[in-house]
Design a protein around this motif. Structure first.
Motif: not given
Length: 395
Positions: A254-276
């Motif tokens: 009924q439920e399954a999950w995943l946890e992610l760690d997204l990283r970058s030195e630049h905020e704009a790159a991090l936000e773009s990755l989060y969007g992807s």
């Protein structure tokens, strides 16, 4: 800055501090061992914090206190303002079930957290002790901070709490974290940690086959996250770090999950990755729902933030960075500019010059029970932190 650092290293009181650090090196190591053996999992740092507060009191630091988050603070030098902050985090990644006994293995001390961050805390106390013994009177206050919640899901909670106070506006911020004498961390490695949970009706793996399966959505998402193109510069990373769900071998979860760690030195790159990543998760949801049997309940997707660490950088031309580079060279090491995720992230994101330095020696196996520390140039690492603090206070 090179000349200022050279001058500092020849001053009578700094020479006296250096001699004190070298003479008391065995005591610093004993304190490092004692700190490592006090449990301090993230969110439960009280016992270790109590020892640090006791030592701050013994050193006669001013305004010793524990704030609302559990940070332990003390001040040396003139009253008024925060001045230069030297911070070391109290917490470790190890839970209460972990055996924290530190053992000797030749030239090494081996035990969970012996470097990260028992070394940083011992160095913080040694800097204060050396200042007291040598009669150092800095032109700006030196604020010593033992912070909570630096590791993992602590999400830099302690230092974030400090900066919530409008009056907390340091002249500069230095995190003392782990071992080493070469790295000068002036770039804040930002991160976003998220948990994506797919939910559906579940059922018997044969009788209910055809209903939308949350585990299938997790698998599709994981595969597609692996295929997200990442820019070489600014560097970014997207890692699936944990997976879970299901209740039995013959049951559609009924439920399954995943946890992610997204990283970058630049905020704009991090936000773009989060969007992807969120687009990938949405596509996995749509794909599984489109393939489900007619008339059955669709999956839902819930995103929960597990942490957000800001990114940024202190310009390498800033006096704080230049002082760290000059002090490293003056003490016989070759400096290396670097990026990492430390308490200094928060300072940098708030426009305060920030760096992180190791506290001398060598270490390895961080975040593992087999973590080790070798006391090679240990006093020099602590002296470096002191000299950088004094240099930036005078610059």
């Amino acid at each position: 800055m090179e000349q200022l650092v050279a001058d500092l290293l020849t001053r009578r009181e700094v020479c006296a501090a250096r001699e004190w650090l070298e003479c008391h090196d065995a005591g610093t190591l004993a304190l490092q061992r004692a700190l490592a053996e006090i449990p301090a999992p993230t969110g439960a740092e009280e016992l270790r914090g109590a020892l640090v507060a006791e030592r701050f009191e013994e050193l006669n630091l001013a305004d010793v206190r524990r704030d609302g988050a559990g940070n332990v603070l003390g001040r040396l030098g003139p009253n008024g303002g925060v001045g230069v902050v030297l911070a070391a985090h109290l917490d470790t990644v190890f839970g209460p079930e972990t055996d924290l006994t530190v053992r000797d293995a030749g030239a090494r001390l081996v035990g969970p957290g012996i470097g990260d961050n028992a070394r940083g805390l011992a160095a913080l106390l040694a800097v204060a002790g050396a200042c007291r013994a040598a009669g150092i009177e800095p032109p700006l206050p030196l604020t010593f901070a033992a912070t909570v919640g630096e590791e993992g899901r602590g999400d830099l909670r302690g230092v974030k709490h400090l900066f919530e106070d409008p009056a907390f506006r340091p002249h500069a911020f230095m995190a003392v974290d782990g071992a080493g004498l070469e790295r000068v961390v002036h770039r804040a490695l930002g991160s976003r940690r998220i948990r994506a949970t797919f939910r559906g009706p579940g059922g018997h793996s044969w009788a209910a086959f055809g209903v939308a399966n949350p585990a299938h959505a997790v698998g599709i998402a994981t595969s597609q996250i692996h295929d997200i193109p990442l820019p070489p510069r600014p560097r970014a990373s997207a890692s699936v770090v944990r997976l879970g769900g299901g209740s039995g071998l013959n049951t559609i979860p009924q439920e399954a999950w995943l946890e992610l760690d997204l990283r970058s030195e630049h905020e704009a790159a991090l936000e773009s990755l989060y969007g992807s990543v969120t687009q990938v998760l949405g596509r996995a949801l749509d794909l599984v729902n489109r393939r489900r049997s007619a008339g059955t309940t669709p999956l839902t997707l819930q995103l929960d933030s597990l942490g957000r660490r800001p990114s940024g950088a202190t310009d390498e031309r800033h006096p704080l960075v230049r002082a760290a580079l000059a002090a490293t060279r003056a003490l016989g090491a070759t400096p290396a500019l670097a990026a990492a995720s430390t308490d200094a992230n928060v300072a940098i994101s708030r426009g305060v010059p920030g760096i992180a330095l190791g506290a001398g020696g060598r270490g390895g196996d961080a975040h593992l029970p087999s973590e080790w520390y070798e006391n090679v140039n240990g006093p020099a690492g602590i002296l470096r932190a002191l000299v950088v603090a004094l240099a930036v206070a005078e610059a």
